[in-house]
Design an enzyme around this catalytic site. Structure first.
Site, short mmCIF file in Angstrom:
data_model
loop_
_atom_site.label_atom_id
_atom_site.label_comp_id
_atom_site.label_asym_id
_atom_site.label_seq_id
_atom_site.Cartn_x
_atom_site.Cartn_y
_atom_site.Cartn_z
N LYS A 111 -1.88 -9.59 -0.53
CA LYS A 111 -2.84 -9.14 -1.55
C LYS A 111 -2.79 -9.97 -2.83
O LYS A 111 -3.81 -10.15 -3.50
CB LYS A 111 -2.59 -7.67 -1.88
CG LYS A 111 -2.87 -6.70 -0.74
CD LYS A 111 -4.34 -6.63 -0.41
CE LYS A 111 -4.66 -5.55 0.61
NZ LYS A 111 -6.08 -5.55 0.99
N SER A 118 1.32 -9.42 7.54
CA SER A 118 0.61 -9.32 6.26
C SER A 118 1.43 -8.72 5.13
O SER A 118 1.15 -8.94 3.96
CB SER A 118 -0.68 -8.52 6.44
OG SER A 118 -0.38 -7.25 6.99
N GLU A 147 -9.08 -0.52 -6.77
CA GLU A 147 -8.75 0.59 -5.88
C GLU A 147 -7.57 0.16 -5.01
O GLU A 147 -7.34 -1.03 -4.82
CB GLU A 147 -9.95 0.94 -5.00
CG GLU A 147 -10.09 0.15 -3.69
CD GLU A 147 -10.24 -1.35 -3.84
OE1 GLU A 147 -9.74 -2.08 -2.95
OE2 GLU A 147 -10.83 -1.82 -4.84
#
Length: 396
Positions: A90, A378, A112
């Site tokens: 991210k 991830s 969010e």
């Protein structure tokens, strides 16, 4: 170089676009008109690449797993996005978007988050840039991802619970969009996945494409061939998946496999398997597949992993699925848990529950002995320890 870009209106085939209320047009139009001009400048790219290297810790390793390779009878590599600063992919996107927001003279950031990794990454980028930060997070996700909530607060972010609907990612996104409508001039909304109105899917995909760019270079160094036979990645909205797929689309060799959250089974009523069950519709400003009733009401999704608990899928992925450029499959909660325990005990790597969905699909595949397979890891599993603890006595 294989990559994927939308048309001038933000469509990938029939998917995408910007279906937004009139009050959001000024915000979205500013981004649409300026994002490419800003992020393609030499100055922007130099600052972005410098931060990815010296702050985020890129490139992340491409790890050849002897244990998984022996188990599954192929050459299996793990792309270690879990080793990024903040523990997931991210941060690649939030660093890019914070640099964009500064150049657009924004004074405040909203975002969010579901699993909390995007929230932490946003709070981290805002702390670095000295910009005010507010994160919207579903009340249920706050409870199941408390370590990430505490990290966001420590980093100086305000965390606002979303208490409507299923109290998860969809509802946090609704709240963030509402807040943005009310503060259009000084606020930038950092969307964490390849969802939302144009230009967000393209913007996020470009920032995450560093993953596949590195894979090509690293695999070539290790094998003499930059193109693997398979790339496997988990998919909710789909930012880690498009990051891993980006430079391999249409190369004639690599099969792209996106793994959705099957929840308790696709026929259980408790699932987030959008492609398996979804119909075309509009969610959060773009046309894509989503899980909905006959009359178009969104069905609340379910996944044991908060980051995959979304009733839609990024329009890029809807397009890749419909055109056969990617294969979309699904894995249940229990299969993901089993894969997480397996990797932890086989390779000493505790994966995020999201990533464990991608790992779990290895069991379902039939490989040739010379196949080269890359699983995009991830994120790391620290945030999921409370869930894993519940299964410690479960027989694997």
């Amino acid at each position: 170089m294989n990559s994927i870009h939308p048309d001038k209106n933000g469509f990938y085939g029939e998917f995408g676009g910007a279906f937004i209320p009139e009050m959001l047009y000024p915000n979205i139009q500013e981004l649409q008109e300026q994002y490419l001009g800003i992020i393609n400048t030499t100055e922007f790219q130099q600052e972005f690449q410098s931060l990815l290297k010296d702050y985020v810790g890129r490139p992340t390793p491409l790890f050849y797993s002897k244990n998984l390779s022996a188990e599954f009878g192929a050459h299996i590599y793990l792309k270690r996005e879990d080793l990024n600063h903040t523990g997931a992919h991210k941060i690649n996107n939030t660093i890019g978007q914070i640099l964009l927001a500064k150049r657009l003279h924004k004074k405040r950031i909203i975002a969010e988050t579901g699993a909390g990794q995007h929230g932490v990454a946003t709070a981290t980028a805002c702390a670095l840039a000295g910009i005010d930060c507010t994160i919207f997070m579903g009340e249920i996700d706050i409870q199941r991802q408390m370590p990430n909530v505490e990290r966001m607060k420590l980093l100086g972010a305000k965390v606002v619970p979303a208490t409507s609907g299923s109290k998860t990612l969809k509802d946090a996104t609704n709240e963030a969009i509402r807040e943005w409508i009310n503060n259009p001039v000084d606020t930038h909304y950092i969307i964490g996945s390849v969802v939302g109105p144009h230009p967000y899917p393209d913007l996020v995909a470009r920032f995450q494409s560093v993953i596949s760019q590195e894979i090509k270079q690293q695999l070539f160094e290790k094998t003499g061939d930059e193109n693997p036979d398979y790339i496997i990645a988990c998919i909710g909205g789909g930012s880690n998946a498009i990051g891993a797929f980006y430079h391999f689309i249409d190369n004639g060799k690599t099969k792209l496999i996106a793994v959705e959250a099957g929840g308790e089974g696709i026929n259980s009523g408790k699932t987030a398997a959008t492609i398996a069950l979804g119909k075309k519709g509009i969610i959060h400003g773009s046309k894509t597949y989503l899980i909905q009733t006959e009359d178009g009401q969104i069905i609340e999704p379910h996944s044991i992993s908060a980051g995959l608990d979304y009733p839609g899928i990024g329009p890029i992925h809807a397009y890749l699925h419909d055109t056969g450029k990617a294969i979309v499959v699904n894995i249940t909660d229990i299969e993901a848990i089993e894969a997480a325990f397996y990797l932890s005990r086989k390779d000493g790597i505790i994966p995020a529950l999201e990533s464990a969905h991608a790992l779990a699909y290895l069991k379902k595949m039939k490989f040739k002995s010379d196949d080269v397979v890359i699983v995009n890891l991830s994120g790391r599993g620290d945030k999921d320890m409370s869930t894993y603890q519940k299964f410690m006595n479960y027989e694997h």
